[in-house]
Design a protein around this motif. Structure first.
Motif, mmCIF file in Angstrom:
data_model
loop_
_atom_site.group_PDB
_atom_site.id
_atom_site.type_symbol
_atom_site.label_atom_id
_atom_site.label_comp_id
_atom_site.label_asym_id
_atom_site.label_seq_id
_atom_site.Cartn_x
_atom_site.Cartn_y
_atom_site.Cartn_z
ATOM 1 N N ALA A 219 0.837 -1.202 0.000
ATOM 2 C CA ALA A 219 0.000 0.000 0.000
ATOM 3 C C ALA A 219 0.874 1.255 0.000
ATOM 4 O O ALA A 219 0.597 2.223 -0.718
ATOM 5 C CB ALA A 219 -0.923 -0.008 1.215
ATOM 6 N N ARG A 220 1.919 1.242 0.793
ATOM 7 C CA ARG A 220 2.820 2.397 0.876
ATOM 8 C C ARG A 220 3.467 2.682 -0.481
ATOM 9 O O ARG A 220 3.608 3.839 -0.891
ATOM 10 C CB ARG A 220 3.887 2.138 1.937
ATOM 11 C CG ARG A 220 4.819 3.319 2.195
ATOM 12 C CD ARG A 220 5.791 3.011 3.315
ATOM 13 N NE ARG A 220 5.103 2.859 4.601
ATOM 14 C CZ ARG A 220 4.898 1.701 5.207
ATOM 15 N NH1 ARG A 220 5.318 0.561 4.648
ATOM 16 N NH2 ARG A 220 4.275 1.644 6.370
ATOM 17 N N ALA A 221 3.816 1.635 -1.204
ATOM 18 C CA ALA A 221 4.442 1.806 -2.508
ATOM 19 C C ALA A 221 3.450 2.336 -3.542
ATOM 20 O O ALA A 221 3.822 3.074 -4.456
ATOM 21 C CB ALA A 221 5.032 0.482 -2.984
ATOM 22 N N ALA A 222 2.179 1.968 -3.392
ATOM 23 C CA ALA A 222 1.168 2.358 -4.377
ATOM 24 C C ALA A 222 0.632 3.770 -4.152
ATOM 25 O O ALA A 222 0.265 4.464 -5.109
ATOM 26 C CB ALA A 222 0.008 1.368 -4.348
ATOM 27 N N ILE A 223 0.566 4.202 -2.891
ATOM 28 C CA ILE A 223 -0.019 5.505 -2.566
ATOM 29 C C ILE A 223 1.066 6.566 -2.706
ATOM 30 O O ILE A 223 1.916 6.738 -1.830
ATOM 31 C CB ILE A 223 -0.616 5.492 -1.144
ATOM 32 C CG1 ILE A 223 -1.687 4.403 -1.028
ATOM 33 C CG2 ILE A 223 -1.211 6.851 -0.802
ATOM 34 C CD1 ILE A 223 -2.157 4.136 0.396
#
Length: 384
Positions: free
Chosen positions: A143-147
């Motif tokens: 999630a951190r990489a996508a947001i």
């Protein structure tokens, strides 16, 4: 109060589809369902005369009860249901987010989110759907990489409607805000029962999932969050949702929220007892999704080799389901269970049991006996 209606009605174990109307909600609605010979409870709450002002006051009382379960620093906008609220949140806020074109959501979201996001993709937005693990939970590193800095909004369900897992919504909201994005929480299955993400920017809820009436929902908006209306007309509901509000539906929703607030601890303890009883009596079944990070009122279970369509037909004494009521009849295997990595045959051998405030332990035990007996008979016939 027993969960099953007296007589020959089946034991009701489909609380994720809808919940029984609370007596308090029904009582709150009745004065606003007046007739021509009675009090003016049928008055339009947007009228300026005395009867209209009285109806408007009832709407605001209900709004206050609903807001009391929300984070501070926001407002409640009534809608026709949670699907409309989610559309309002996603489409309404993105209308003003031209520089940012990315939406991040999760593979197990309700169709009200997934299908809206897919439509927004046709309008020039980029959609990133995060996968989940075999436990149904999102990986925060992914999630951190996508947001990122192009993300306009992150939309996540608090409690999954099919498998009951509780996503790490507070952490996801923090990731969204760190990237300068907004966070929309679908709290339909958790409002009034599970802690809400206090830093959310928008929260969508539904009346009939907390023992209120069908046909009404709400979108909570944090102060300062601006959205465009989906429905244009008279601008009755704070300029965001044109159309005449129903004082009866608002009053019933508000009463249900008030009861949920006062009974939250008692309901949680009751659900824990029901869950333990169900786990004991369905010991031969496998649980789909995390058992630790889970709302206690949901169990999604499977038995390999089981034909659930036949089971639903054979067990007439229990109202339960094979998945989301919204997707029933589509013929497609559950996208939620598929996202867990289950093959089609395991998806089609899964059932969903939902229970709540008015379910009794005795009903759980009787339902387990009926379902297990039919399952043993079916699987035994396969091997005989």
């Amino acid at each position: 109060m027993a969960g099953a209606v007296a007589g020959n009605a089946p034991i009701y174990l489909d609380y994720q589809a809808t919940t029984p109307l609370a007596p308090e909600a029904l009582a709150a609605m009745q004065p606003w369902l007046g007739d021509l010979t009675g009090p003016t409870g049928w008055a339009n709450p947007h009228s300026s005369h005395a009867a209209g002002r009285k109806a408007a006051a009832a709407v605001e009382v209900a709004r206050g009860h609903i807001a009391a379960l929300m984070p501070s620093g926001g407002r409640v906008v009534f809608t026709g249901g949670a699907t409309e609220a989610l559309n309002m949140g996603l489409r309404g806020v993105l209308a003003g987010q031209a520089p940012r074109r990315k939406i991040v959501t999760i593979a197990t979201e309700h169709a009200a989110v997934i299908d809206t996001c897919l439509w927004l993709e046709t309008q020039g937005f980029r959609l990133h759907i995060l996968p989940v693990g075999t436990d149904g939970l999102v990986d925060l590193d992914q999630a951190r990489a996508a947001i990122d800095g192009d993300t306009a909004i992150v939309a996540t369900m608090l409690v999954n409607n099919e498998i009951g897992v509780i996503q790490p919504v507070a952490a996801l909201a923090d990731l969204a805000h760190a990237a300068g994005a907004l966070f929309l929480c679908d709290a339909v299955q958790g409002y009034g029962r599970v802690a809400l993400p206090q830093s959310a920017d928008m929260i969508a809820i539904s009346g009939h999932k907390i023992h209120g009436p069908k046909g009404i929902g709400a979108l909570w908006l944090r102060d300062g969050v601006a959205i465009e209306p989906l429905i244009h007309g008279g601008g009755q509901e704070q300029g965001l949702r044109s159309g005449t509000l129903s004082p009866a539906l608002c009053a019933g929703f508000g009463a249900a929220a008030k009861v949920a607030a006062t009974r939250q601890q008692d309901d949680a303890e009751h659900l824990a007892a029901l869950q333990q009883a169900a786990l004991r009596h369905f010991a031969g079944w496998q649980v789909n999704g995390s058992l630790d990070q889970r709302y206690a009122g949901n169990l999604n279970l499977r038995r390999d080799g089981l034909d659930v369509s036949r089971l639903l037909s054979d067990v007439r004494g229990v109202a339960f389901s094979a998945g989301s009521a919204c997707a029933s009849g589509s013929g497609r295997p559950s996208h939620v269970l598929t996202a867990l990595g289950l093959p089609t045959e395991k998806v089609r051998s899964s059932i969903r049991l939902g229970f709540g405030r008015y379910t009794t332990v005795d009903e759980i035990e009787r339902a387990a006996h009926l379902i297990n007996s039919a399952t043993t008979s079916q699987l035994g016939s396969h091997t005989g």
